[in-house]
Design a protein around this motif. Sequence first.
Motif, PDB file in Angstrom:
ATOM      1  N   ASN A  45       0.846  -1.193   0.000  1.00  0.00           N
ATOM      2  CA  ASN A  45       0.000   0.000   0.000  1.00  0.00           C
ATOM      3  C   ASN A  45       0.882   1.244   0.000  1.00  0.00           C
ATOM      4  O   ASN A  45       1.437   1.619   1.035  1.00  0.00           O
ATOM      5  CB  ASN A  45      -0.912  -0.004   1.239  1.00  0.00           C
ATOM      6  N   ILE A  82      -7.159   3.289   4.220  1.00  0.00           N
ATOM      7  CA  ILE A  82      -6.370   3.371   2.981  1.00  0.00           C
ATOM      8  C   ILE A  82      -6.412   2.077   2.164  1.00  0.00           C
ATOM      9  O   ILE A  82      -5.596   1.874   1.273  1.00  0.00           O
ATOM     10  CB  ILE A  82      -4.897   3.735   3.278  1.00  0.00           C
ATOM     11  N   GLY A  83      -7.395   1.220   2.477  1.00  0.00           N
ATOM     12  CA  GLY A  83      -7.637   0.078   1.599  1.00  0.00           C
ATOM     13  C   GLY A  83      -7.094  -1.267   2.025  1.00  0.00           C
ATOM     14  O   GLY A  83      -7.183  -2.233   1.259  1.00  0.00           O
ATOM     15  N   TYR A  84      -6.559  -1.372   3.217  1.00  0.00           N
ATOM     16  CA  TYR A  84      -6.092  -2.685   3.675  1.00  0.00           C
ATOM     17  C   TYR A  84      -7.290  -3.583   3.983  1.00  0.00           C
ATOM     18  O   TYR A  84      -8.288  -3.136   4.556  1.00  0.00           O
ATOM     19  CB  TYR A  84      -5.242  -2.551   4.943  1.00  0.00           C
ATOM     20  N   SER A  85      -7.176  -4.858   3.608  1.00  0.00           N
ATOM     21  CA  SER A  85      -8.199  -5.838   3.961  1.00  0.00           C
ATOM     22  C   SER A  85      -8.069  -6.172   5.442  1.00  0.00           C
ATOM     23  O   SER A  85      -7.130  -5.732   6.119  1.00  0.00           O
ATOM     24  CB  SER A  85      -7.997  -7.115   3.139  1.00  0.00           C
TER      25      SER A  85
END
Length: 202
Positions: A124, A163-166
Amino acid sequence: MNILITIVCFLLSYLYGSVPFALVIGKLFYHTDVREKGSGNLGGTNAGRVLGKKAGFSVILLDASKCIVAIAIVKMIASHFNINPDIIYPCAFICILGHCYPIFAGFKGGKGVSSAIAYALYTNWIGFIIGVCVFMITLKISKYVSLSSILGSIAILIASPFIGYSLSGIFTNLCIVLLIVYKHRSNIERIKNKTENKVSWL
């Protein structure tokens, strides 16, 4: 079959993470065992302190390559065998764990910071920028690599949900932060006592 492939991915990640680049560079080019000088740590900071700036940055870059190489290999394996791509997250953590507790150096390694930074870069880029900015600002102000590393990793963890982390990524980030804080526990104590060494070669 998937369980076997997963185990292989974990094993490869750990073994590559276990390569002690500070020890290799120190012995190969400087005829010096960095474990016997400075803090005794097999990381870039101690390598720079003992062997000089060039060696320090070389170790940092090589240690950083660990997670990038491990994740790239695991990604290819996961794609080929149709395994959940989120396997890269536990493998990244295991790679960092290998760096901290390397089988090739008596399970006494570095503190995982360079590898963790590279992990953030690969997974990321926004998290990477946040972590590096916090790291550099803290380092500029305090000159403590240890404090900068801890705060940089915590900043990425805090930003992770936004910020898009699973969920796998967030949990991995938490594990990485806990590991980095644990590995820096003696540094934290020295910072409290105002006896922590300040970096001079960066």
